[in-house]
Write a protein that holds these residues in place. Structure first.
Motif, PDB file in Angstrom:
ATOM      1  N   MET A   1      70.525 105.863  -3.613  1.00 46.13           N
ATOM      2  CA  MET A   1      71.562 104.838  -3.641  1.00 46.13           C
ATOM      3  C   MET A   1      71.629 104.184  -5.024  1.00 46.13           C
ATOM      4  N   LEU A   2      70.478 103.957  -5.642  1.00 46.23           N
ATOM      5  CA  LEU A   2      70.464 103.386  -6.990  1.00 46.23           C
ATOM      6  C   LEU A   2      71.192 104.302  -7.963  1.00 46.23           C
ATOM      7  N   ASP A   3      70.977 105.607  -7.821  1.00 52.88           N
ATOM      8  CA  ASP A   3      71.666 106.565  -8.683  1.00 52.88           C
ATOM      9  C   ASP A   3      73.179 106.493  -8.493  1.00 52.88           C
ATOM     10  N   LEU A   4      73.623 106.354  -7.257  1.00 49.33           N
ATOM     11  CA  LEU A   4      75.054 106.271  -6.983  1.00 49.33           C
ATOM     12  C   LEU A   4      75.658 104.988  -7.561  1.00 49.33           C
ATOM     13  N   ILE A   5      74.947 103.878  -7.422  1.00 53.69           N
ATOM     14  CA  ILE A   5      75.446 102.617  -7.984  1.00 53.69           C
ATOM     15  C   ILE A   5      75.507 102.706  -9.500  1.00 53.69           C
TER      16      ILE A   5
ATOM     17  N   LEU B   1      78.987  91.498 -14.980  1.00 56.77           N
ATOM     18  CA  LEU B   1      78.512  91.955 -13.678  1.00 56.77           C
ATOM     19  C   LEU B   1      77.952  93.369 -13.788  1.00 56.77           C
ATOM     20  N   VAL B   2      78.622  94.228 -14.524  1.00 53.80           N
ATOM     21  CA  VAL B   2      78.147  95.605 -14.705  1.00 53.80           C
ATOM     22  C   VAL B   2      76.771  95.590 -15.378  1.00 53.80           C
ATOM     23  N   GLU B   3      76.618  94.774 -16.408  1.00 53.74           N
ATOM     24  CA  GLU B   3      75.314  94.672 -17.080  1.00 53.74           C
ATOM     25  C   GLU B   3      74.247  94.139 -16.124  1.00 53.74           C
ATOM     26  N   PHE B   4      74.617  93.166 -15.310  1.00 59.97           N
ATOM     27  CA  PHE B   4      73.693  92.607 -14.320  1.00 59.97           C
ATOM     28  C   PHE B   4      73.246  93.687 -13.334  1.00 59.97           C
ATOM     29  N   LEU B   5      74.196  94.469 -12.819  1.00 59.93           N
ATOM     30  CA  LEU B   5      73.854  95.526 -11.864  1.00 59.93           C
ATOM     31  C   LEU B   5      72.960  96.587 -12.495  1.00 59.93           C
ATOM     32  N   VAL B   6      73.261  96.980 -13.711  1.00 66.00           N
ATOM     33  CA  VAL B   6      72.429  97.976 -14.398  1.00 66.00           C
ATOM     34  C   VAL B   6      71.004  97.437 -14.579  1.00 66.00           C
ATOM     35  N   ALA B   7      70.883  96.172 -14.920  1.00 58.47           N
ATOM     36  CA  ALA B   7      69.547  95.578 -15.082  1.00 58.47           C
ATOM     37  C   ALA B   7      68.785  95.563 -13.760  1.00 58.47           C
ATOM     38  N   ARG B   8      69.474  95.276 -12.643  1.00 58.97           N
ATOM     39  CA  ARG B   8      68.800  95.279 -11.346  1.00 58.97           C
ATOM     40  C   ARG B   8      68.382  96.700 -10.968  1.00 58.97           C
ATOM     41  N   ILE B   9      69.209  97.692 -11.288  1.00 59.75           N
ATOM     42  CA  ILE B   9      68.859  99.089 -11.034  1.00 59.75           C
ATOM     43  C   ILE B   9      67.612  99.467 -11.816  1.00 59.75           C
ATOM     44  N   MET B  10      67.561  99.039 -13.067  1.00 59.42           N
ATOM     45  CA  MET B  10      66.384  99.351 -13.887  1.00 59.42           C
ATOM     46  C   MET B  10      65.137  98.672 -13.324  1.00 59.42           C
ATOM     47  N   ASP B  11      65.271  97.425 -12.866  1.00 55.29           N
ATOM     48  CA  ASP B  11      64.148  96.724 -12.238  1.00 55.29           C
ATOM     49  C   ASP B  11      63.637  97.504 -11.030  1.00 55.29           C
ATOM     50  N   ASP B  12      64.576  97.936 -10.183  1.00 55.68           N
ATOM     51  CA  ASP B  12      64.192  98.688  -8.993  1.00 55.68           C
ATOM     52  C   ASP B  12      63.547 100.023  -9.360  1.00 55.68           C
ATOM     53  N   ASN B  13      64.087 100.698 -10.356  1.00 57.30           N
ATOM     54  CA  ASN B  13      63.508 101.970 -10.781  1.00 57.30           C
ATOM     55  C   ASN B  13      62.085 101.786 -11.301  1.00 57.30           C
ATOM     56  N   HIS B  14      61.847 100.718 -12.034  1.00 60.46           N
ATOM     57  CA  HIS B  14      60.497 100.441 -12.529  1.00 60.46           C
ATOM     58  C   HIS B  14      59.549 100.160 -11.364  1.00 60.46           C
ATOM     59  N   ALA B  15      60.039  99.439 -10.371  1.00 60.48           N
ATOM     60  CA  ALA B  15      59.207  99.153  -9.195  1.00 60.48           C
ATOM     61  C   ALA B  15      58.867 100.437  -8.457  1.00 60.48           C
ATOM     62  N   TYR B  16      59.845 101.327  -8.312  1.00 65.74           N
ATOM     63  CA  TYR B  16      59.580 102.600  -7.641  1.00 65.74           C
ATOM     64  C   TYR B  16      58.622 103.463  -8.456  1.00 65.74           C
ATOM     65  N   ALA B  17      58.743 103.430  -9.759  1.00 63.18           N
ATOM     66  CA  ALA B  17      57.815 104.193 -10.599  1.00 63.18           C
ATOM     67  C   ALA B  17      56.393 103.681 -10.417  1.00 63.18           C
ATOM     68  N   TYR B  18      56.239 102.380 -10.313  1.00 63.31           N
ATOM     69  CA  TYR B  18      54.916 101.795 -10.082  1.00 63.31           C
ATOM     70  C   TYR B  18      54.361 102.256  -8.734  1.00 63.31           C
ATOM     71  N   VAL B  19      55.190 102.201  -7.704  1.00 61.75           N
ATOM     72  CA  VAL B  19      54.754 102.629  -6.373  1.00 61.75           C
ATOM     73  C   VAL B  19      54.361 104.101  -6.393  1.00 61.75           C
ATOM     74  N   ALA B  20      55.172 104.927  -7.019  1.00 63.53           N
ATOM     75  CA  ALA B  20      54.863 106.360  -7.084  1.00 63.53           C
ATOM     76  C   ALA B  20      53.567 106.600  -7.842  1.00 63.53           C
ATOM     77  N   GLY B  21      53.371 105.862  -8.919  1.00 63.10           N
ATOM     78  CA  GLY B  21      52.148 106.021  -9.699  1.00 63.10           C
ATOM     79  C   GLY B  21      50.913 105.534  -8.968  1.00 63.10           C
ATOM     80  N   THR B  22      51.084 104.523  -8.148  1.00 59.89           N
ATOM     81  CA  THR B  22      49.967 103.934  -7.420  1.00 59.89           C
ATOM     82  C   THR B  22      49.667 104.682  -6.117  1.00 59.89           C
ATOM     83  N   LEU B  23      50.712 104.981  -5.361  1.00 52.41           N
ATOM     84  CA  LEU B  23      50.531 105.558  -4.030  1.00 52.41           C
ATOM     85  C   LEU B  23      50.892 107.037  -3.941  1.00 52.41           C
ATOM     86  N   GLY B  24      51.492 107.574  -4.980  1.00 54.63           N
ATOM     87  CA  GLY B  24      51.912 108.971  -4.962  1.00 54.63           C
ATOM     88  C   GLY B  24      53.383 109.097  -4.634  1.00 54.63           C
ATOM     89  N   GLY B  25      53.943 110.218  -5.028  1.00 52.64           N
ATOM     90  CA  GLY B  25      55.377 110.461  -4.871  1.00 52.64           C
ATOM     91  C   GLY B  25      55.856 110.455  -3.429  1.00 52.64           C
TER      92      GLY B  25
END
Length: 85
Positions: free
Chosen positions: A38-42, A4-28
């Motif tokens: 919240m992702l950082d806290l999890i 479960l811990v590995e699963f949660l870490v993988a979902r956090i990484m997925d979300d972080n990659h999605a946010y990086a894409y949004v920031a790169g596309t639309l700006g910070g």
């Protein structure tokens, strides 16, 4: 529980990659209302759980919290019903 811990870490990484894409596309500024903090806290909770001894009296509560957090990904194909709290 480690799976479960590995699963949660993988979902956090997925979300972080999605946010990086949004920031790169639309700006910070597009991330101002994001749930990145919240992702950082999890992620910190998962790290704390991995470092915690099973004999630590807090481990049961933290394991339950991670199970609850994992439910937000219950529709993901890798989610396992045995993780439900």
């Amino acid at each position: 529980m480690d799976d479960l811990v590995e699963f949660l870490v993988a979902r956090i990484m997925d979300d972080n990659h999605a946010y990086a894409y949004v920031a790169g596309t639309l700006g910070g500024e597009a991330l101002l209302d994001s749930h990145l903090p919240m992702l950082d806290l999890i992620e910190q909770l998962t790290n704390d759980y991995k470092a915690m001894s099973p004999s630590d009296s807090r481990s049961a509560g933290l394991a339950y919290a991670l199970r609850v957090l994992g439910q937000s990904h219950a529709e993901h194909p890798a989610y396992q019903q045995k993780w439900r709290p």
